[in-house]
Scaffold this active site. Structure first.
Site, PDB file in Angstrom:
ATOM      1  N   CYS A 110      50.343 -28.312  39.407  1.00  0.00           N
ATOM      2  CA  CYS A 110      50.531 -27.891  38.022  1.00  0.00           C
ATOM      3  C   CYS A 110      50.662 -26.376  37.963  1.00  0.00           C
ATOM      4  O   CYS A 110      49.740 -25.655  38.325  1.00  0.00           O
ATOM      5  CB  CYS A 110      49.355 -28.345  37.180  1.00  0.00           C
ATOM      6  SG  CYS A 110      48.991 -30.088  37.394  1.00  0.00           S
TER       7      CYS A 110
ATOM      8  N   CYS B 261      39.864 -20.714  24.499  1.00  0.00           N
ATOM      9  CA  CYS B 261      40.510 -20.182  25.699  1.00  0.00           C
ATOM     10  C   CYS B 261      39.980 -18.821  26.118  1.00  0.00           C
ATOM     11  O   CYS B 261      39.912 -17.888  25.308  1.00  0.00           O
ATOM     12  CB  CYS B 261      42.016 -20.101  25.470  1.00  0.00           C
ATOM     13  SG  CYS B 261      42.916 -19.582  26.944  1.00  0.00           S
TER      14      CYS B 261
ATOM     15  N   ARG C 111      43.644 -38.564  32.848  1.00  0.00           N
ATOM     16  CA  ARG C 111      43.181 -37.576  33.811  1.00  0.00           C
ATOM     17  C   ARG C 111      41.854 -36.977  33.396  1.00  0.00           C
ATOM     18  O   ARG C 111      41.700 -36.492  32.274  1.00  0.00           O
ATOM     19  CB  ARG C 111      44.218 -36.467  33.980  1.00  0.00           C
ATOM     20  CG  ARG C 111      43.857 -35.497  35.081  1.00  0.00           C
ATOM     21  CD  ARG C 111      44.965 -34.507  35.345  1.00  0.00           C
ATOM     22  NE  ARG C 111      46.221 -35.207  35.450  1.00  0.00           N
ATOM     23  CZ  ARG C 111      47.268 -34.975  34.629  1.00  0.00           C
ATOM     24  NH1 ARG C 111      47.166 -34.058  33.705  1.00  0.00           N
ATOM     25  NH2 ARG C 111      48.366 -35.643  34.779  1.00  0.00           N
TER      26      ARG C 111
ATOM     27  N   CYS D 280      54.544 -30.042  37.916  1.00  0.00           N
ATOM     28  CA  CYS D 280      54.434 -30.048  36.460  1.00  0.00           C
ATOM     29  C   CYS D 280      54.322 -28.606  35.984  1.00  0.00           C
ATOM     30  O   CYS D 280      53.560 -27.819  36.544  1.00  0.00           O
ATOM     31  CB  CYS D 280      53.211 -30.854  36.030  1.00  0.00           C
ATOM     32  SG  CYS D 280      52.944 -30.865  34.239  1.00  0.00           S
TER      33      CYS D 280
ATOM     34  N   CYS E 148      43.771 -19.123  20.546  1.00  0.00           N
ATOM     35  CA  CYS E 148      43.089 -20.403  20.729  1.00  0.00           C
ATOM     36  C   CYS E 148      41.596 -20.169  20.995  1.00  0.00           C
ATOM     37  O   CYS E 148      41.224 -19.485  21.954  1.00  0.00           O
ATOM     38  CB  CYS E 148      43.709 -21.168  21.896  1.00  0.00           C
ATOM     39  SG  CYS E 148      45.510 -21.390  21.740  1.00  0.00           S
TER      40      CYS E 148
ATOM     41  N   CYS F  51      47.203 -13.063  26.981  1.00  0.00           N
ATOM     42  CA  CYS F  51      47.895 -13.987  26.083  1.00  0.00           C
ATOM     43  C   CYS F  51      47.804 -13.522  24.634  1.00  0.00           C
ATOM     44  O   CYS F  51      46.739 -13.096  24.183  1.00  0.00           O
ATOM     45  CB  CYS F  51      47.280 -15.389  26.216  1.00  0.00           C
ATOM     46  SG  CYS F  51      48.134 -16.635  25.227  1.00  0.00           S
TER      47      CYS F  51
ATOM     48  N   CYS G 290      53.097 -34.793  29.718  1.00  0.00           N
ATOM     49  CA  CYS G 290      51.652 -34.780  29.945  1.00  0.00           C
ATOM     50  C   CYS G 290      51.034 -34.091  28.741  1.00  0.00           C
ATOM     51  O   CYS G 290      51.342 -32.938  28.455  1.00  0.00           O
ATOM     52  CB  CYS G 290      51.353 -34.014  31.228  1.00  0.00           C
ATOM     53  SG  CYS G 290      49.608 -33.701  31.513  1.00  0.00           S
TER      54      CYS G 290
END
Length: 439
Positions: A109, A72, A272, A142, A69, A65, A202
């Site tokens: 997901c 992460c 959740r 999702c 972040c 990626c 979400c």
């Protein structure tokens, strides 16, 4: 205690607490914790009964990626030792999804690392959605693919995506301390695009990144205003090799207070219990089911979770039941507004009795500390039917009689001296590996 009685009454009316009341929940003492859980549990049961929705993650593309972040394990330059692989084929992703559905998952997901999808990526994910729906027509799908470009949300919706996840993660004021390669506003824009295309939104948060109580209240009130249908609450998984590897600020008690505060602020929304629950709540996980009505089943994106069979046993032992595909998760007033508007949860704001005003927010997907979407399947009627006509599902409204707001906030947890690598297990099984998934 008067505070908790007030919050229960407001929750049953879908009325938000004040910021001061939300902060007071976070400041309650450990001696009053069970009273806080009992009060928030009344609100949870009123709107969702004793049902627990199961969600299952499929990591379509791991690592690699370009975003930075801090939480992460898949971030730019990551040295975390996680699995790295490019896009799964549609049939591979469908097979992985099938493991979750077999375990009781109502929602799958689909997550991919990266800043956001190309149009070719959207086409690839669209074929994956179609492959899953062909095998499991009742399952919710999702997508969590990062920042969306114009038209991509509509293409995903047309392909059969039911929802889109993009987390706000933290308060707008502190967002730049966590991520510099995109902005808080980028996240909000993406979820609004998903809502406008007719997908359910979400969007949630990550607790434990060094934020203050005020930051937590800020992000939860921002989520209420954006009005997603589901709010995943993640607890930071401090993975060795990330900038936040030594951020061990959470205790089980604080996690429960955070979940209770979220439930009071967003009473009729799917809350959740997401990444990090096993390592931070530990033996208190069953208490969290009195606050959250949705959990992830099995492993996360890049870290191992509790065994799926243990998740199911925990739900049953705590007196809850898995929500079936024949049951609508959301209370009727939210589900009806979403279906009628065909424009995501942003179409039903305060005027329609929704959790917040309109809109939604999310975030590029990263690792186990970021969550996804929701869902569950299995059998069962519920012990608390969904609300109808905007009315809570149960009459469980007896006043809470004990607990008091302490004069001073409970002391913050003392962080560990170093990274707790003994508690974090990097995922080596499931999609993208030769080992079967944990579902």
């Amino acid at each position: 205690m008067e505070l908790l009685n007030t919050l229960v009454d407001k929750g049953l009316r879908r009325e938000p607490p004040t910021r001061e009341e939300a902060l007071a929940v976070l400041a309650t003492a450990d001696d009053d914790l069970l009273d806080v859980v009992a009060a928030a549990g009344k609100v949870r049961r009123a709107w969702f009964g004793r049902r627990v929705k199961l969600n299952y993650l499929v990591n379509l593309k791991s690592g690699l990626c370009p975003e930075d972040c801090s939480y992460c394990s898949q971030r730019l330059g990551s040295q975390t030792g996680i699995l790295k692989y490019t896009w799964l084929k549609p049939e591979e992703a469908a097979a992985a999804a099938g493991a979750g559905v077999a375990g009781g998952a109502k929602r799958v997901c689909l997550v991919a690392s990266g800043r956001g999808p190309t149009d070719r990526d959207v086409e690839r994910v669209s074929r994956t959605i179609q492959a899953i729906k062909e095998q499991h027509e009742d399952v919710e799908v999702c997508a969590c693919l990062g920042l969306l470009s114009d038209g991509q949300a509509t293409r995903l919706r047309d392909a059969g995506a039911d929802a889109y996840n993009h987390n706000l993660n933290t308060s707008e004021a502190t967002y730049g301390d966590i991520t510099t390669t995109h902005t808080y506003a980028d996240r909000v824009t993406t979820v609004r695009q998903a809502q406008a295309a007719g997908m359910s939104a979400c969007s949630g948060l990550i607790a434990g990144m060094g934020e203050t109580d005020e930051d937590l209240v800020d992000v939860v009130f921002s989520l209420r205003e954006l009005d997603p249908d589901s709010v995943p609450v993640n607890f930071l998984i401090p993975i060795e090799g990330t900038p936040l590897a030594e951020k061990w600020h959470l205790t089980p008690q604080r996690c429960l207070r955070i979940l209770a505060m979220v439930r009071f602020v967003c009473p009729d929304v799917e809350v959740r219990l997401a990444g990090g629950r096993e390592i931070h709540l530990r033996s208190l996980q069953p208490l969290a089911l009195h606050l959250a009505n949705s959990i992830f089943l099995g492993d996360y994106l890049t870290t191992e979770g509790q065994a799926g069979k243990d998740d199911l046993a925990m739900i049953a032992d705590a007196g809850f039941e898995v929500e079936g595909t024949d049951t609508t998760t959301l209370p009727a007033h939210r589900a009806d507004a979403l279906a009628a508007a065909g424009a995501g949860c942003g179409a039903h704001g305060e005027a329609a009795g929704g959790c917040g005003s309109a809109g939604g927010g999310c975030a590029p997907c990263g690792d186990a500390a970021t969550s996804e979407t929701s869902a569950t399947s299995e059998t069962s009627a519920t012990s608390g039917a969904p609300a109808t006509s905007g009315t809570p599902a149960t009459s469980d409204t007896a006043p809470v009689t004990s607990a008091a707001v302490p004069a001073e906030a409970a002391p913050a947890a003392t962080p560990a001296a170093g990274a707790r690598t003994d508690l974090v297990a990097v995922r080596r099984r499931g999609a993208g590996t030769d080992l079967p998934p944990n579902a």
